[in-house]
Design a protein around this motif. Structure first.
Motif, PDB file in Angstrom:
ATOM      1  N   SER A 273       3.542 -32.890 -17.223  1.00 44.20           N
ATOM      2  CA  SER A 273       2.826 -33.760 -16.290  1.00 44.20           C
ATOM      3  C   SER A 273       1.328 -33.687 -16.546  1.00 44.20           C
ATOM      4  CB  SER A 273       3.100 -33.333 -14.836  1.00 44.20           C
ATOM      5  OG  SER A 273       4.480 -33.258 -14.570  1.00 44.20           O
TER       6      SER A 273
ATOM      7  N   GLU B 274       4.545 -38.433 -15.810  1.00 41.30           N
ATOM      8  CA  GLU B 274       5.209 -37.303 -16.452  1.00 41.30           C
ATOM      9  C   GLU B 274       6.362 -37.756 -17.337  1.00 41.30           C
ATOM     10  OE1 GLU B 274       6.291 -35.361 -12.833  1.00 41.30           O
ATOM     11  OE2 GLU B 274       8.329 -36.167 -12.855  1.00 41.30           O
TER      12      GLU B 274
ATOM     13  N   THR C 163       3.364 -27.819 -17.616  1.00 46.07           N
ATOM     14  CA  THR C 163       4.710 -27.868 -18.176  1.00 46.07           C
ATOM     15  C   THR C 163       5.632 -27.039 -17.284  1.00 46.07           C
ATOM     16  OG1 THR C 163       4.695 -25.921 -19.648  1.00 46.07           O
ATOM     17  CG2 THR C 163       3.629 -27.911 -20.460  1.00 46.07           C
TER      18      THR C 163
ATOM     19  N   GLU D 173      15.608 -28.068 -19.886  1.00 48.62           N
ATOM     20  CA  GLU D 173      14.881 -29.214 -19.321  1.00 48.62           C
ATOM     21  C   GLU D 173      13.397 -28.867 -19.303  1.00 48.62           C
ATOM     22  OE1 GLU D 173      16.200 -31.706 -15.803  1.00 48.62           O
ATOM     23  OE2 GLU D 173      14.437 -30.697 -14.947  1.00 48.62           O
ATOM     24  N   ARG D 174      12.581 -29.779 -19.795  1.00 51.33           N
ATOM     25  CA  ARG D 174      11.142 -29.529 -19.930  1.00 51.33           C
ATOM     26  C   ARG D 174      10.376 -30.747 -19.412  1.00 51.33           C
ATOM     27  NH1 ARG D 174       6.781 -27.252 -22.699  1.00 51.33           N
ATOM     28  NH2 ARG D 174       5.772 -28.490 -24.337  1.00 51.33           N
ATOM     29  N   LYS D 175       9.611 -30.547 -18.372  1.00 52.55           N
ATOM     30  CA  LYS D 175       8.818 -31.629 -17.781  1.00 52.55           C
ATOM     31  C   LYS D 175       7.340 -31.383 -18.047  1.00 52.55           C
ATOM     32  CE  LYS D 175       8.248 -31.856 -13.279  1.00 52.55           C
ATOM     33  NZ  LYS D 175       8.541 -32.074 -11.848  1.00 52.55           N
TER      34      LYS D 175
ATOM     35  N   VAL E 139      10.122 -36.099 -19.011  1.00 56.71           N
ATOM     36  CA  VAL E 139      11.103 -35.018 -19.017  1.00 56.71           C
ATOM     37  C   VAL E 139      11.900 -35.072 -20.312  1.00 56.71           C
ATOM     38  CG1 VAL E 139      13.155 -34.060 -17.919  1.00 56.71           C
ATOM     39  CG2 VAL E 139      11.286 -34.943 -16.505  1.00 56.71           C
TER      40      VAL E 139
ATOM     41  N   THR F 223      15.083 -33.153 -22.562  1.00 60.18           N
ATOM     42  CA  THR F 223      16.264 -32.308 -22.369  1.00 60.18           C
ATOM     43  C   THR F 223      16.886 -31.962 -23.717  1.00 60.18           C
ATOM     44  OG1 THR F 223      17.781 -34.186 -22.145  1.00 60.18           O
ATOM     45  CG2 THR F 223      16.770 -33.323 -20.123  1.00 60.18           C
TER      46      THR F 223
END
Length: 417
Positions: free
Chosen positions: A187, A161, A213, A183-185, A163, A165
């Motif tokens: 995967s 993943e 997401t 914040e956006r992750k 991340v 920001t």
């Protein structure tokens, strides 16, 4: 299904603050050195986007069939993906015309992107796209720079993943300056994770690529976001390539309109014609050929938190899932400050088409989801998950997936219009 292998990313090398991957940059890798990919393939888009952003991040499966292109330079976007490697179809809409023009648009910079993070509301009393007191018309509409042209930071990148920001401040239509932490992750999902999340069996002949997401915003102000100050919501937009036969499929909760509200709002850009929108047995069918501009919206009580798109020409079935809360407040995004700002959509679908002057941004189709209104105290956060699943294969193999998840047979979808 190709997704059964464990996913990884090509690990980035830090050079001068930029993230450079072995498969990106202005020079092709040895693997790609003498290969020219056809337009419409993932390899073509990877080469093309590498010229625009030397720091692309590519998540890929061990067999390199499932791949996803991410970009911090372009606001943490998922630009596009493939289920069949470099020579497979590229699923996301990449706006080559806009890139090649090399301009900066004061209203919106339409680079495209299969999955992008935005904030709402676009219009209305709480809008962050119009200055206070300005008439809410196109000439006064400006996308906030932080979600339009500014670069984001990479918080961290692992084998599964990435991340991203961003910190931003934006004045809303009420004149209040909102300070927002983002914040956006993203995967990449394994085949087992896909089967578990969707509770569906993937036929042997189907290839796939899927990602989750997880998007979070935080109130960084020293005051609470309330109906009096105005607030924002997380707004996820997925841009895919249309085709003559593509159809968006939206199952919904049936029941009393007094309790659940109307099935959908279908007149955002003028009423969608009956030969492009069919409502049958708890399912909406929306023709998405990129030839007629239309948008529909559905509230959180009606949506089942899932929607799909079937393209029989590309042999692709796309599914999106997202968080919803039927008891929460959703924001109105209409360009009308006189409308109630606290009555809005949780799901939207869009089909692009020519404007009155014949110009067109795409063509593309969109599937969108929104979080509830972020009424947050200082330091509090709101999160919204939005997942994308692409399956490719023969219609007979894809149809059981659609039947289980959307309640429709793909032969019927193919012949609905």
């Amino acid at each position: 299904m190709q997704l059964k292998q464990i996913f990884r990313i090509v690990m980035p090398v830090m050079m001068g603050g930029a993230i450079l991957l072995s498969c990106t940059g202005n020079r092709k890798t040895a693997e790609n050195m003498n290969r020219d990919y056809e337009k419409g393939t993932f390899g073509y888009d990877l080469d093309y986007l590498s010229e625009k952003d030397e720091g692309l991040i590519v998540l890929k499966s061990e067999d390199e069939k499932a791949q996803v292109i991410l970009s911090a330079k372009y606001q943490g976007k998922v630009f596009t993906s493939t289920a069949n490697g470099l020579e497979g179809n590229s699923h996301g809409f990449v706006n080559y015309n806009f890139f090649d023009a090399g301009i900066v648009d004061e209203h919106m910079n339409g680079f495209g992107g299969e999955d992008r993070f935005w904030l709402g509301p676009e219009g209305g009393k709480y809008s962050i796209y119009f200055e206070p007191g300005k008439e809410q018309v196109y000439d006064n509409w400006h996308t906030p720079k932080a979600i339009d042209i500014e670069e984001w930071k990479v918080g961290h990148a692992t084998a599964r993943e990435v991340v991203f920001t961003k910190e931003m401040e934006q004045k809303n239509y009420l004149g209040n300056l909102l300070n927002i932490g983002i914040e956006r992750k993203i995967s990449l999902l394994s085949g087992n994770e896909v089967a578990d999340k969707l509770q569906v069996e993937i036929p042997e002949g189907v290839s796939g690529v899927a990602y989750e997401t997880s998007n979070r915003i935080t109130n960084v102000n020293d005051f609470e976001w309330t109906p009096e100050t105005g607030t924002v919501c997380i707004w996820m937009l997925d841009m895919f390539n249309p085709s003559e036969g593509a159809v968006t499929i939206i199952p919904y909760n049936t029941g009393d309109g007094k309790e659940l509200g109307k099935v959908a709002t279908s007149d955002y850009f003028g009423e969608i014609p009956a030969d492009r929108l069919v409502n049958e047995n708890g399912v909406l069918y929306f023709k998405t050929d990129g030839k007629s501009r239309g948008k529909l919206g559905m509230n959180a009580k009606r949506t089942k938190a899932i929607a799909g798109n079937y393209d029989p020409l590309a042999k692709r079935l796309t599914i999106i899932t997202f968080d919803t809360n039927p008891d929460a407040t959703y924001l109105n995004q209409e360009w009308n400050p006189d409308r109630d700002p606290l009555v809005g959509d949780a799901l939207n679908a869009y089909n692009d088409g020519p404007l009155e002057d014949g110009s067109i941004m795409g063509p593309f189709l969109e599937l969108e989801s929104c979080s509830p209104a972020a009424f947050l105290k200082p330091g509090e956060s709101l999160s919204h998950r939005h997942n994308v699943f692409h399956f490719t294969g023969e219609e007979a193999d894809l149809s059981p997936i659609a039947e289980k998840l959307l309640g429709v047979n793909l032969e019927k979808v193919r012949n609905i219009f």
